[in-house]
Structures are given as structure tokens and as C-alpha cells.
Design a protein around this motif. Structure first.
Motif, PDB file in Angstrom:
ATOM      1  N   HIS A   1     -63.391 -15.170  21.202  1.00  0.00           N
ATOM      2  CA  HIS A   1     -62.484 -15.123  22.352  1.00  0.00           C
ATOM      3  C   HIS A   1     -62.858 -16.202  23.032  1.00  0.00           C
ATOM      4  O   HIS A   1     -63.615 -16.134  24.125  1.00  0.00           O
TER       5      HIS A   1
ATOM      6  N   MET B   1     -55.877   3.109   6.895  1.00  0.00           N
ATOM      7  CA  MET B   1     -55.408   1.632   7.319  1.00  0.00           C
ATOM      8  C   MET B   1     -54.962   0.813   5.894  1.00  0.00           C
ATOM      9  O   MET B   1     -55.321  -0.451   5.887  1.00  0.00           O
TER      10      MET B   1
ATOM     11  N   TYR C   1     -71.230   0.010  10.284  1.00  0.00           N
ATOM     12  CA  TYR C   1     -70.780  -1.484  10.188  1.00  0.00           C
ATOM     13  C   TYR C   1     -70.515  -2.226  11.498  1.00  0.00           C
ATOM     14  O   TYR C   1     -71.086  -3.270  11.691  1.00  0.00           O
TER      15      TYR C   1
ATOM     16  N   PHE D   1     -56.145 -10.084  17.546  1.00  0.00           N
ATOM     17  CA  PHE D   1     -56.148 -11.464  16.605  1.00  0.00           C
ATOM     18  C   PHE D   1     -57.491 -11.941  16.448  1.00  0.00           C
ATOM     19  O   PHE D   1     -58.387 -11.128  16.676  1.00  0.00           O
TER      20      PHE D   1
ATOM     21  N   HIS E   1     -59.385  -3.383  22.637  1.00  0.00           N
ATOM     22  CA  HIS E   1     -58.315  -3.630  21.971  1.00  0.00           C
ATOM     23  C   HIS E   1     -58.205  -3.240  20.535  1.00  0.00           C
ATOM     24  O   HIS E   1     -56.960  -2.788  19.836  1.00  0.00           O
TER      25      HIS E   1
ATOM     26  N   PHE F   1     -53.619  -2.664   6.076  1.00  0.00           N
ATOM     27  CA  PHE F   1     -54.375  -3.902   6.764  1.00  0.00           C
ATOM     28  C   PHE F   1     -55.101  -4.408   5.708  1.00  0.00           C
ATOM     29  O   PHE F   1     -56.018  -5.408   6.136  1.00  0.00           O
TER      30      PHE F   1
ATOM     31  N   ARG G   1     -68.675 -22.459  15.824  1.00  0.00           N
ATOM     32  CA  ARG G   1     -67.623 -21.485  15.124  1.00  0.00           C
ATOM     33  C   ARG G   1     -68.477 -21.022  13.683  1.00  0.00           C
ATOM     34  O   ARG G   1     -68.198 -21.848  12.781  1.00  0.00           O
TER      35      ARG G   1
HETATM   36  C1  HEM Z   1     -60.200  -0.536   9.693  1.00  0.00           C
HETATM   37  C2  HEM Z   1     -61.317  -1.257   9.870  1.00  0.00           C
HETATM   38  C3  HEM Z   1     -61.343  -2.415  10.575  1.00  0.00           C
HETATM   39  C4  HEM Z   1     -60.607  -3.115  11.713  1.00  0.00           C
HETATM   40  C5  HEM Z   1     -59.257  -2.527  12.068  1.00  0.00           C
HETATM   41  C6  HEM Z   1     -61.108  -4.449  11.777  1.00  0.00           C
HETATM   42  C7  HEM Z   1     -60.491  -5.215  12.764  1.00  0.00           C
HETATM   43  C8  HEM Z   1     -60.934  -6.405  13.239  1.00  0.00           C
HETATM   44  C9  HEM Z   1     -60.604  -7.538  14.204  1.00  0.00           C
HETATM   45  C10 HEM Z   1     -59.284  -6.908  14.867  1.00  0.00           C
HETATM   46  C11 HEM Z   1     -61.220  -8.668  14.163  1.00  0.00           C
HETATM   47  C12 HEM Z   1     -61.179  -9.544  15.207  1.00  0.00           C
HETATM   48  C13 HEM Z   1     -62.134  -9.412  16.477  1.00  0.00           C
HETATM   49  C14 HEM Z   1     -61.803  -9.738  17.704  1.00  0.00           C
HETATM   50  O1  HEM Z   1     -60.285  -9.749  17.990  1.00  0.00           O
HETATM   51  O2  HEM Z   1     -62.425 -10.106  18.439  1.00  0.00           O
HETATM   52  C15 HEM Z   1     -62.474  -8.159  13.389  1.00  0.00           C
HETATM   53  C16 HEM Z   1     -63.389  -9.329  12.936  1.00  0.00           C
HETATM   54  C17 HEM Z   1     -64.249  -9.232  12.096  1.00  0.00           C
HETATM   55  N1  HEM Z   1     -64.574  -7.921  11.141  1.00  0.00           N
HETATM   56 FE1  HEM Z   1     -63.544  -6.307  11.036  1.00  0.00          FE
HETATM   57  N2  HEM Z   1     -62.105  -4.628  11.317  1.00  0.00           N
HETATM   58  C18 HEM Z   1     -62.633  -3.600  10.263  1.00  0.00           C
HETATM   59  C19 HEM Z   1     -63.596  -3.371   9.503  1.00  0.00           C
HETATM   60  C20 HEM Z   1     -64.652  -4.210   9.202  1.00  0.00           C
HETATM   61  C21 HEM Z   1     -65.826  -4.013   8.555  1.00  0.00           C
HETATM   62  C22 HEM Z   1     -66.040  -2.745   7.754  1.00  0.00           C
HETATM   63  C23 HEM Z   1     -66.494  -5.239   8.522  1.00  0.00           C
HETATM   64  C24 HEM Z   1     -68.058  -5.233   7.819  1.00  0.00           C
HETATM   65  C25 HEM Z   1     -68.217  -4.652   6.771  1.00  0.00           C
HETATM   66  C26 HEM Z   1     -65.695  -5.853   9.488  1.00  0.00           C
HETATM   67  C27 HEM Z   1     -66.444  -7.292   9.911  1.00  0.00           C
HETATM   68  C28 HEM Z   1     -65.674  -7.997  10.505  1.00  0.00           C
HETATM   69  C29 HEM Z   1     -66.459  -9.512  10.804  1.00  0.00           C
HETATM   70  C30 HEM Z   1     -67.383 -10.206  10.195  1.00  0.00           C
HETATM   71  C31 HEM Z   1     -65.410 -10.251  11.938  1.00  0.00           C
HETATM   72  C32 HEM Z   1     -65.369 -11.367  12.396  1.00  0.00           C
HETATM   73  C33 HEM Z   1     -64.637 -12.413  11.442  1.00  0.00           C
HETATM   74  C34 HEM Z   1     -64.930 -13.940  11.897  1.00  0.00           C
HETATM   75  O3  HEM Z   1     -64.934 -14.371  13.162  1.00  0.00           O
HETATM   76  O4  HEM Z   1     -64.949 -14.901  11.073  1.00  0.00           O
HETATM   77  N3  HEM Z   1     -64.691  -5.362   9.914  1.00  0.00           N
HETATM   78  N4  HEM Z   1     -61.998  -6.959  12.435  1.00  0.00           N
END
Ligand code: HEM
Length: 247
Positions: free
Chosen positions: A190, A16, A41, A186, A52, A19, A123
Motif C-alpha cells: 500500500h 474460495m 499463515y 488489490f 478489506h 480465487f 519492493r
Molecule cells: C483465501 C485465502 C487468501 C486470501 C483471500 C488472500 C488474499 C490476499 C490479498 C488480497 C493480498 C493482497 C494484500 C493487500 O491488499 O495488502 C494477498 C497477498 C499475499 N498473500 Fe494472500 N490470501 C489468502 C491466502 C494466503 C496464504 C495461505 C498465504 C501463505 C501461505 C498467502 C500469502 C500472501 C503473500 C505472501 C502476499 C503478498 C504478496 C506480495 O506482495 O508479493 N495468502 N493475499
């Protein structure tokens, strides 16, 4: 290595790297989990389990783990910062649990012009900080001002109180309408239609606080002074993520 960002998830290995600056949950959180399994996590941040995200990652799959490695890879736990989050009104419909985001039931939102506090949409990007009003301090610092610390009592007594009735709407309101096969990824949450609420807000004007700290805001507003390098006021909350990042 330093140049790449790989994760494992349910027996698959993903590259990734591209990303690293695109993650809605921030870059530091991704780096914190680099080279590890995502499941522990995502058990906390369950919004990732939506189809998605998982199906979108499939094209970045570069390999597989053996069944033994798969078992071993997710054998650790990740702390949960959200355990002390407040209980929310059941009529606030949560669309993301951690961080908690929710919108009021639409029939209740439209009942009155002013939204009851407990139904005001939320939010969050982080866990809710536990702040003792007696210990709260607002630190004001930056170019062109003298650094000051204000207690809550200072803010209530040193400046005139102003009130304003205004409506806030999340820029992502009705986000759920845009969720289709052409727009898979995105930023959460939601929202359906209710990420909008109205309240009477009260407190000191930021203008008065900055003026108190020595900034000639009147002259700046009139264009009589334009001190170089001063363009924005940036707010930092008490809340931080697991890596210490402040929003
Ligand atoms: C390759 C790994 C990852 C991908 C592809 C990914 C992808 C995403 C995506 C697409 C969202 C938006 C979710 C939605 O559409 O509802 C998101 C939000 C989030 N992700 Fe990840 N994530 C990854 C790894 C992680 C890890 C390792 C953590 C925590 C240690 C994390 C914490 C969060 C948090 C806290 C949000 C919400 C952010 C907010 O609403 O302010 N993610 N992630």
C-alpha cells in the motif's frame, strides 16, 4: 477435494475455489494451505488482517465450525522465512512487513537527486536470500545460446562496466489513493507516494553477456536475424517462496 478450495478462518468456512488463480501472493501458496485454517499463515503474512480482505471474504462463507473445531483448526504453526531479513533504515517506512516493502520518507527522498542506497524504496515478493558473493553464480541458458555459468568475478572482469543513472518507480506507486469501498481487493503493498528512487547503476550490459554466450544480438537488433521462438529474456532470482516458486 481436487475441484474445490476451502479454508477456515476464525470459526467460519469459506469456499474460495474461484480465487485459485487470482491470489496476489500466488497460486502455490494458496494450494499449500488448502483445507486448513488461514490464521497460522496470516500470522506471518499480516497484510491479510486489513479489514478489506476479511470483509471481502465474507460473501464466500459457506458454513461455521463448532467452538471445539475452531480451536483445533488453528493448532499448528507455519515457518517464517523472513527471520534472516536485513535490518532496514528507520527512515524507510515499511508498508508491508513480510515480504518487506518500504518507501523513503518524502522529505528525505526529495533532498537530493540521487537516493542514498539505504533509502532506496524496496519492493520484495519473497524473503531476502543470503548470498555469499564468493559462491554466487549466474547461469545463462536457453534457445540460441550456449549454456554458461558466470561468477561475480567473471561478471566484473570479462565485460566492460557501464554506468547509468536512472529512476525506478513501482507501477503501484500511490496505490493507497485507490483504496476505497469500490476497490477493496488489490495487490500489496500500500504505497503512499514514495515508491520511486534514483541511483547510479553499474555492471556489464546484458547484450555483452548474451553475445559472449553465442547469441548474435547485433544482427537481431538490426532485424537481419530473427531466430524463431526467441522473444524474451526471463530472469529468475535466488529467492523462492515456501513452495519453491521462483519469481
Ligand atoms: C483465501 C485465502 C487468501 C486470501 C483471500 C488472500 C488474499 C490476499 C490479498 C488480497 C493480498 C493482497 C494484500 C493487500 O491488499 O495488502 C494477498 C497477498 C499475499 N498473500 Fe494472500 N490470501 C489468502 C491466502 C494466503 C496464504 C495461505 C498465504 C501463505 C501461505 C498467502 C500469502 C500472501 C503473500 C505472501 C502476499 C503478498 C504478496 C506480495 O506482495 O508479493 N495468502 N493475499
Amino acid at each position: 477435494d481436487e475441484e474445490s478450495l476451502w479454508f477456515t478462518f476464525r470459526g467460519a468456512v469459506y469456499d474460495m475455489t474461484f480465487f485459485v488463480n487470482g491470489h496476489p501472493g500466488g497460486t502455490p501458496r494458496l494450494l499449500m494451505a488448502a483445507g486448513q485454517d488461514l490464521e497460522p499463515y496470516w500470522e506471518v503474512y499480516r497484510q491479510h488482517f486489513r479489514g478489506h480482505v476479511v470483509s471481502w471474504m465474507e460473501k464466500y462463507r459457506i458454513g461455521n465450525l463448532s467452538p471445539e473445531e475452531t480451536k483445533k483448526s488453528k493448532d499448528f504453526s507455519f515457518g517464517d522465512m523472513y527471520e534472516t531479513d536485513p535490518l532496514r533504515d528507520p527512515n524507510l517506512l515499511g508498508c508491508t512487513q513480510k515480504p518487506w516493502c518500504g518507501e523513503p520518507r518524502i522529505d528525505l527522498l526529495t533532498k537530493d537527486y540521487i537516493t542514498p542506497n539505504e533509502l532506496f524504496y524496496v519492493r520484495n515478493h519473497l524473503a531476502v536470500p543470503d548470498i555469499d558473493p564468493e559462491e554466487y553464480v549466474l547461469i545463462v541458458k536457453g534457445k540460441g545460446i550456449k549454456k554458461h555459468k558466470f561468477t561475480l568475478e567473471d561478471l566484473k572482469t570479462k565485460f566492460p562496466k557501464h554506468e547509468v543513472v536512472t529512476t525506478l518507480q513501482c507501477a503501484g506507486n500511490r496505490r493507497e489513493d485507490m483504496h476505497d469501498d469500490n476497490h477493496k481487493i488489490f495487490i500489496a503493498p500500500h504505497w503512499v507516494v514514495g515508491a520511486m528512487s534514483t541511483a547510479k547503476w553499474g555492471g556489464p550490459k546484458m547484450r555483452d553477456v548474451l553475445k559472449y554466450c553465442g547469441m548474435d544480438v547485433d544482427a537481431m537488433a538490426l532485424g537481419d536475424k530473427n531466430p524463431p521462438g526467441i522473444k524474451h529474456v526471463q530472469f529468475e532470482g535466488y529467492d523462492t517462496d515456501e513452495t519453491g516458486l521462483c519469481y
